[in-house]
Design a protein around this motif. Structure first.
Motif, short mmCIF file in Angstrom:
data_model
loop_
_atom_site.label_atom_id
_atom_site.label_comp_id
_atom_site.label_asym_id
_atom_site.label_seq_id
_atom_site.Cartn_x
_atom_site.Cartn_y
_atom_site.Cartn_z
N UNK A 181 50.45 11.03 20.46
CA UNK A 181 49.41 10.42 21.26
C UNK A 181 48.64 11.45 22.08
N UNK A 182 49.38 12.45 22.59
CA UNK A 182 48.71 13.49 23.38
C UNK A 182 47.73 14.28 22.52
N UNK A 183 48.18 14.74 21.36
CA UNK A 183 47.33 15.63 20.57
C UNK A 183 46.31 14.85 19.75
N UNK A 184 46.59 13.56 19.51
CA UNK A 184 45.52 12.74 18.94
C UNK A 184 44.38 12.60 19.95
N UNK A 185 44.76 12.55 21.23
CA UNK A 185 43.72 12.54 22.26
C UNK A 185 42.90 13.82 22.25
N UNK A 186 43.57 14.96 22.04
CA UNK A 186 42.82 16.22 21.92
C UNK A 186 41.90 16.19 20.70
N UNK A 187 42.39 15.57 19.63
CA UNK A 187 41.56 15.47 18.43
C UNK A 187 40.33 14.60 18.69
N UNK A 188 40.53 13.51 19.42
CA UNK A 188 39.41 12.65 19.77
C UNK A 188 38.41 13.41 20.63
N UNK A 189 38.92 14.19 21.60
CA UNK A 189 38.03 14.98 22.44
C UNK A 189 37.23 15.99 21.62
N UNK A 190 37.87 16.63 20.66
CA UNK A 190 37.15 17.60 19.83
C UNK A 190 36.07 16.92 19.00
N UNK A 191 36.24 15.61 18.75
CA UNK A 191 35.22 14.88 18.01
C UNK A 191 34.07 14.45 18.92
N UNK A 192 34.34 14.27 20.21
CA UNK A 192 33.35 13.75 21.13
C UNK A 192 32.62 14.82 21.92
N UNK A 193 33.31 15.83 22.33
CA UNK A 193 32.71 16.78 23.27
C UNK A 193 33.28 18.17 23.03
N UNK A 194 32.40 19.16 23.21
CA UNK A 194 32.81 20.57 23.13
C UNK A 194 31.98 21.36 24.11
#
Length: 1413
Positions: free
Chosen positions: A99-112
């Motif tokens: 869940x933690x790193x899926x959240x990082x994956x979601x962030x990489x999809x949304x914002x950089x």
């Protein structure tokens, strides 16, 4: 408005929907970059859009400066405080790490926002002293580099428009972390086969990351090696940052390919694009469902509100607050400018297991806006993506289903909600992770990018600085070789003659003393003498062997018995060294025979070699002895104090005794007079002084002669002369002896008179004195013949080298005047310089009294024409009127005004040119100092970039417009237009040199600026370099900054810059005055490197490393003009011209007369460039035309001064035999204009020619006389031609031209004055007698003894300043006089200096135009 937007959108995406039902893609395909999701606000959510703030910005200055200490706590202290406590505590909600790193994956999809901003700005974090990790040694100077993220350049301009960050990926849940944020990135990920993403060798894994993808690919920390191993090509730039993100990237890669394979089986007729878009659409929808309805509730413990449909007016942009709130592990890259540092601790304090109310509200708000504001959301039934059944199927798909599908694992092996683990679920955690058992963190490492490069960097800079030295050495070698070849060419005949005379010489080394190097010589034994010559057969020394001399022959008895010492009385010793004793023995045997044959007594013995050399009297020792000899000699003659005569300390008395007892040989006596031993004058004088006839002069014998010359009366000097040339000793001088006397005088002028001329002179002198019936003269008769020249005889001396003539005598007996000073009044200045206490001066002043009548002197009538009927001012006289004496300040002001008036055209053009150059420099310097902050280059290297870019602009302008100074045809044309009144076209070559000199200085400064730049770039981090040079560097962790040598030798600007420095070093050194004179061909060839120079300049600037190319802006127009001018010359160069006549004149002058091309028009004083077909068609040399414009043929007079002109002289040598001469043809380029052609624009012109520099004036003189003879109106009313030459025999062809001018000059337009500089203005016996003969010949026959012309011949160098002053008196009505000089630089400089001195006065202005050769 809405209709227009809809129409535009239809046009943009119509290509996807035009096929209708026949196309399997029946929906509007979503763009990869996020644009046009919202049809009213196209940019919302797109890549590169700015973040949308939820609260106002809080900058320190309200614009972009962040709040820092002490207004906010230290970030490191805050981090230590927030993260203090035990590690490894279990999750209160039993969340899984997925869940933690899926959240990082979601962030990489949304914002950089990880990309550093450009220009680079740093907010380095100060580490408190004693920090256990970063500063355990308590140094207190440790900082953590922290670079600010990229911002929107349109923001940060004012408090109303504060700085905002930009999102480097799309701000939608559109799978950009899977497919990339651009169409090109997506294409790089695709295989274009079956709609699948590209895989590597293993189909289960993507292909390795390639260079076109901007992937963050850090080097292997263990080896430091870079490469794609284990780094896969994903849609997210940092998809390989950690194994968890990498695993999720692999998950979606496999899921897409799985969907594409399923679709391919279901729809075999679909192509790659259809399969890819359908699979992509399904993957994105599944991903959106998992994120919003599975992962988000597990993270927030809240369920999002029910989807109510698409809302086009809702801004879904990512907020920086969301970025902070969604970071579970809160990275250190916290964007400044918002209340983040207040937000972060506040959110942490209210969070316990789950995000607190603040974080939950921010995160939930962001995702709801992303869902409701997304036109392509999978639940939006109006976008045509999915049917109701498909939407329901997607809603029932979980991440567990995706994992099972791509791994083919047993579904029972995974819990239903993979983001939580509950008791009884499969795959339990073995144990709770903590810091126990983990290895300790390694110490922090600081990289020094320049470490180990200092020595190489210094060597590189030193090598670049050596380019001029290498070029200088090459030029010196070339000049030496050319000089050697030229001397070999000149000396071939002489060597062949000498070699016949000096056959059989013995090779040896002459030892010249302990301080001098030994030199190789050849020793020749000849009857009565020993001759020593060098390798070029030049005589170094001749030793006379006369009885009753006694010669001592000393041989060395050790060190190989190779030394020989020959002691001759009253000479310095000869010491020879041989390689073998046998060689020495051969010379000894021959020497014994020669001494016996000459009747000389000799002694022979042996000494040790060291003692032999100690006993030898070297040439240096002999010169010191003779120096003392002459000092004491003149101390007695001139009553000089004995202490000033050169007595030496210590053993001075012994030295003086040796000096006074030594005797001078004939060679030493001749050397003291500056003559050759074989000169008749030396023989006569030596024979008279050598009273005992032993072949040497003692101190007393020399003193007796010297006293007569230094203190004797005119009668004593004439008696001494009489005795010198009474060869038979009968007390009478015959006409033959008189002729021999004159011949001994004229030997110093290279025997410039023939025997017939001498006979004519003697007959006229006898006849003038009333001795026409006598064949012999007594002394009384001889002295009577010199009755009118007592003053000259009174001041006649015997000029010995090293003895200066008193200035009083020089002032009174100046003979280099235009009018004899015996017939004009002495000026007040002359009288002021003459002390009345001196009897000789008083006598001279009486001799210089003026006649009181007003009639002009007889000589003035003869000089200035027959029409002179009243007295006029004379040349070389000073004004008698008193001049008003102004103050010093006023005089300085007047001189400045005159200087501005004289050179106003030059000053104006130089001022305009350098104003443009300086303006270009200042514009670029100002831009990079104050206007280029957005590029970041100034913050990295301020001094280097300002210096390099400013000088680059100036150099571009200079190197472009320097071409115009070499457009000879254009300059020749423009000088005839009105522009010549404003632009000094005559100074084009000087301006060319000035521009080149300035450009090379700026080039050095430009290079120095780039040295600074290279150093700073070599120590700058990659994040900074990627901002400065985005085309060269990418901050993807895949490479370290490049080393210095990469910048110098592996970049186009660097390598071309190094080559440019080499080319410029070669061109500038070979173009210097010294090397141009010694190797014109070297100058010619190396200067043609200008083609390579401009090619390199274009390449150097076209790479656009720092700024867009600008060189073409300056270069295009001058280049087109220059090419056009060259084409004009090329159209003439290839016309072969036949040589009509070739004549070899004395002094190495070749006269060429050739056909005049059709339509060839020129003016007198112009020049051409020729190439001889027999010597090559590419090497052109400039020469001035000596023919006049009215003549049918063209003619040149070329002096053999170098290899090319020498070979030209050989080629045009007259053929042997009776064959008809067929001369090689020429190529002709020209004519070209120069300052000499403007002679006709002045009412009075002065032409000064030195050596071969008289060629332009030959054409001018003939042109003037021709125009006057045909009654052509000429503005010029008077020309004074000054011909300066070593001896008139050098340029006898010019004497013929002057003779023709004198015969045709019936209006007295030309006044010619000839200066023979070889007859130096010394007050010795030779020049005095020559002066007397010349004046007598001029008086009797009205022509010069030396030239045969009516023009007066003078001895010495012309006094330009007095002559110009006298012209102001002779022509008081003329306000401007033109002075045109051509000759050696020394002569033109003297003319220029005289003009400048005269122009300081408020009288006639002298405009000087000169040309050097």
């Amino acid at each position: 408005m809405g209709f227009c937007l809809a129409l535009a959108w239809t046009l943009l995406v119509g290509s996807w929907t035009s096929m209708g039902a026949q196309n399997p893609i029946s929906w509007e395909v979503q763009r990869f970059d996020g644009w046009y999701n919202n049809l009213m606000e196209h940019r919302w959510g797109s890549k590169g859009s700015r973040l949308q703030r939820l609260v106002p910005a809080s900058y320190a200055d309200g614009v972009y400066q962040p709040l820092r200490e002490p207004h906010l706590p230290n970030p490191r202290n805050l981090s230590n405080t927030a993260m203090r406590g035990p590690a490894g505590q279990a999750s209160l909600r039993n969340r899984t790490v997925l869940g933690v790193f899926f959240g990082y994956h979601v962030l990489s999809d949304l914002v950089s926002v990880e990309t550093p901003g450009c220009p680079a700005e740093f907010l380095n974090i100060h580490i408190p002293p004693g920090d256990p990790v970063f500063d355990p040694d308590r140094r207190g100077d440790v900082v953590l580099p922290f670079q600010r993220s990229r911002w929107d350049p349109e923001t940060g301009q004012s408090p109303s428009n504060p700085r905002d960050l930009t999102n480097e990926v799309t701000g939608w849940l559109d799978g950009s972390a899977i497919y990339g944020s651009s169409h090109s990135w997506s294409d790089a990920l695709r295989s274009f086969s079956g709609g699948q993403l590209a895989s590597g060798p293993d189909p289960a894994f993507p292909r390795n990351a390639q260079s076109p993808l901007l992937m963050w690919t850090a080097p292997d920390p263990a080896t430091g090696q870079r490469g794609p191993r284990g780094l896969y090509a994903f849609g997210a730039e940092r998809g390989n940052r950690d194994p968890f993100l990498q695993a999720l990237g692999l998950l979606w890669f496999r899921y897409h390919n799985l969907c594409a394979q399923r679709l391919a089986r279901e729809h075999p007729q679909w192509g790659d694009e259809e399969l890819f878009q359908h699979a992509r659409k399904r993957v994105i929808a599944t991903y959106q469902n998992i994120v919003l309805y599975e992962w988000l509730p597990s993270f927030l413990q809240k369920t999002p509100p029910k989807y109510a449909g698409y809302s086009p007016f809702l801004d879904p942009s990512i907020s920086p607050e969301f970025l902070v709130a969604s970071e579970q592990f809160f990275s250190t890259m916290v964007p400044p400018g918002v209340y983040m540092r207040e937000l972060l601790p506040g959110g942490l304090l209210e969070s316990h297991g789950d995000p607190g109310p603040l974080f939950s509200t921010i995160v939930l708000n962001q995702f709801v806006r992303l869902r409701d504001g997304d036109r392509y959301w999978f639940e939006n039934t109006r976008n045509g993506l999915f049917s109701e059944e498909e939407i329901a199927e997607i809603r029932n798909t979980s991440l567990r289903d995706v994992l099972v599908a791509v791994t083919n694992m047993n579904p029972s092996a995974l819990q239903p909600n993979v983001f939580f683990w509950h008791m009884g679920d499969p795959c339990p955690q073995p144990r709770q992770l903590s810091t126990e058992g983990l290895p300790a963190c390694g110490p922090s490492i600081m990289w020094d990018y320049f470490e180990g490069s200092g020595f190489g960097f210094g060597v590189t800079i030193g090598t670049l600085c050596c380019f001029p030295l290498v070029s200088l050495l090459s030029a010196w070698i070339v000049a030496r070789l050319r000089r050697r070849n030229f001397k070999r060419l000149q000396g071939q005949n002489r060597q062949s003659i000498m070699s016949e005379k000096l056959v059989g010489g013995m090779e040896a080394l002459e030892w010249q003393g302990h301080k001098e190097p030994s030199r190789p010589v050849l020793v020749h034994l000849q009857p009565g003498q020993i001759c020593v010559v060098d390798g070029r057969l030049s005589v170094l020394r001749t030793i006379q062997l006369r009885p009753p001399q006694q010669v001592n022959l000393i041989l060395s008895g050790n060190h190989g018995r190779r030394a020989l010492l020959l002691k001759i009385p009253k000479e310095y010793d000869l010491v020879l060294l041989f390689n073998l004793e046998a060689e020495r023995q051969v010379l000894v045997e021959n020497l014994r025979g020669a001494l016996k044959e000459s009747g000389l007594r000799f002694q022979e013995w042996e000494l040790q070699e060291q003692e032999l050399m100690r006993a030898a009297v070297t040439r240096e020792q002999r010169s010191h002895l003779l120096e003392t000899f002459f000092r004491h000699l003149f101390s007695q003659v001139l009553d000089i104090d004995q202490a000033d005569a050169g007595t030496l300390p210590l053993d001075s008395s012994q030295k003086v005794r040796e000096a006074l007892t030594c005797e001078l040989s004939r060679a030493e006596f001749a050397e003291s007079l500056g003559l050759k031993p074989q000169d008749m004058f030396v023989e006569s004088m030596f024979s008279l002084a050598d009273k005992d006839g032993n072949g040497y002069l003692s101190f007393r014998e020399f003193l007796d002669i010297l006293v007569v010359f230094m203190k004797g009366s005119p009668e004593e000097k004439s008696r001494l002369m009489f005795r010198m040339y009474d060869f038979d000793g009968n007390g009478l001088i015959s006409k033959d002896e008189f002729i021999r006397m004159l011949r001994s005088f004229i030997e110093i002028s290279n025997n410039c008179l023939s025997k017939a001329q001498l006979t004519e002179v003697v007959e006229s002198m006898f006849r003038e004195s009333g001795f026409q019936d006598k064949e012999e003269l007594t002394w009384e008769d001889f002295h009577f013949m010199l009755r009118d020249h007592d003053s000259e005889l009174r001041f006649t001396q015997l000029c010995v080298k090293g003895v200066e003539v008193p200035e009083v005598i020089k002032d009174l007996c100046r003979r280099a005047s235009y009018i004899s000073q015996e017939k004009i009044c002495p000026s007040p200045r002359l009288s002021a310089r003459c002390p009345h206490s001196n009897a000789g001066v008083e006598w001279a002043a009486q001799r210089l009294q003026c006649p009181m009548d007003t009639d002009p002197p007889q000589e003035t009538r003869r000089r200035f024409g027959k029409k002179v009927t009243s007295f006029q001012p004379l040349l070389f006289t000073e004004a008698h009127r008193e001049k008003f004496q102004r103050g010093r300040r006023h005089q300085t002001l007047q001189q400045f005004k005159r200087f501005i008036e004289n050179y106003r055209r030059h000053i104006g053009c130089v001022a305009v040119f350098y104003a443009i150059t300086g303006g270009l420099f200042l514009e670029r310097a100002y831009y990079y100092a104050f206007g280029a902050h957005h590029t970041g280059i100034t913050d990295t290297t301020r001094v280097g970039i300002i210096l390099s870019r400013g000088t680059a602009a100036s150099i571009s302008f200079m190197f472009s417009y320097i071409l115009l100074t070499m457009c000879r045809n254009l300059i020749t044309f423009l000088r005839e237009t009105f522009l010549n009144r404003y632009v000094p076209f005559d100074a084009a070559v000087d301006f060319h040199r000035l521009i080149a000199s300035t450009a090379i200085v700026l080039t050095v400064l430009h290079s120095a600026g780039h040295v600074v730049n290279v150093y700073l770039f070599s120590i700058s981090p990659l994040s900074v370099l990627s901002c400065l040079f985005p085309g060269l560097f990418h901050d993807d962790g895949s490479e370290f900054p490049q080393k210095y040598y990469w910048w110098f030798f592996q970049t186009v600007p660097g390598l071309t810059g190094v080559l440019l420095l080499l080319v410029l070093a070669i061109m500038y050194v070979f173009a210097s005055h010294h090397f141009r004179r010694h190797s014109f061909r070297g100058f010619w060839l190396t200067h043609h490197l200008y083609i390579l120079l401009y090619v390199l300049l274009i390449i150097h600037g076209s790479f656009g490393l720092i700024q867009l190319p600008r060189f073409h802006i300056f270069f295009l127009v001058p280049a087109l003009i220059y090419v056009g001018d060259k084409l004009v010359s090329l159209s003439r160069k290839k016309v072969e011209i036949s040589v009509v006549k070739a004549e070899l004149l004395p002094s190495g002058v070749t006269h060429l007369q050739f056909q005049r091309p059709q339509g060839f028009e020129y003016k007198s004083g112009q020049w051409v460039r020729i190439a001889c077909l027999a010597l090559g068609t590419t090497e052109y040399h400039p020469f001035t035309l000596t023919s006049a414009p009215h003549e049918d043929t063209l003619s040149l007079h070329i002096r053999a001064a170098g290899p090319w002109t020498t070979r030209l002289r050989e080629i045009y040598s007259p053929p042997t035999g009776d064959g008809c001469a067929k001369y090689p043809k020429l190529y002709l380029d020209g004519p070209f204009g120069e300052g000499h052609q403007e002679w006709h624009k002045f009412e009075v012109s002065v032409l000064v020619g030195g050596g071969i520099g008289v060629t332009p004036f030959a054409s001018i003189l003939k042109d003037l006389v021709f125009k006057s003879s045909v009654s052509c109106q000429v503005f010029c009313k008077k020309i004074y031609f000054i011909w300066v030459t070593r001896t008139q025999r050098q340029f006898e062809w010019l004497a013929d031209i002057i003779r023709e001018v004198e015969e045709n000059d019936r209006q007295d337009l030309v006044s010619v004055h000839i200066y023979i500089t070889q007859l130096a203005e010394k007050f010795d016996l030779r020049t005095t007698m020559l002066y007397i003969c010349e004046r007598h010949f001029q008086k009797v026959l009205n022509r010069s003894l030396f030239t045969g012309l009516r023009s007066i011949t003078h001895f010495g160098r012309p006094p330009f300043e007095p002559f110009f002053k006298s012209l102001q008196e002779v022509h008081p009505q003329v306000r401007k006089i033109g002075v045109f000089s051509c000759g050696p630089p020394g002569m033109t400089k003297n003319v220029e200096k005289a003009c400048q001195l005269i122009n300081k006065q408020d009288q006639t202005h002298f405009s000087h135009h000169y040309e050097n050769f």
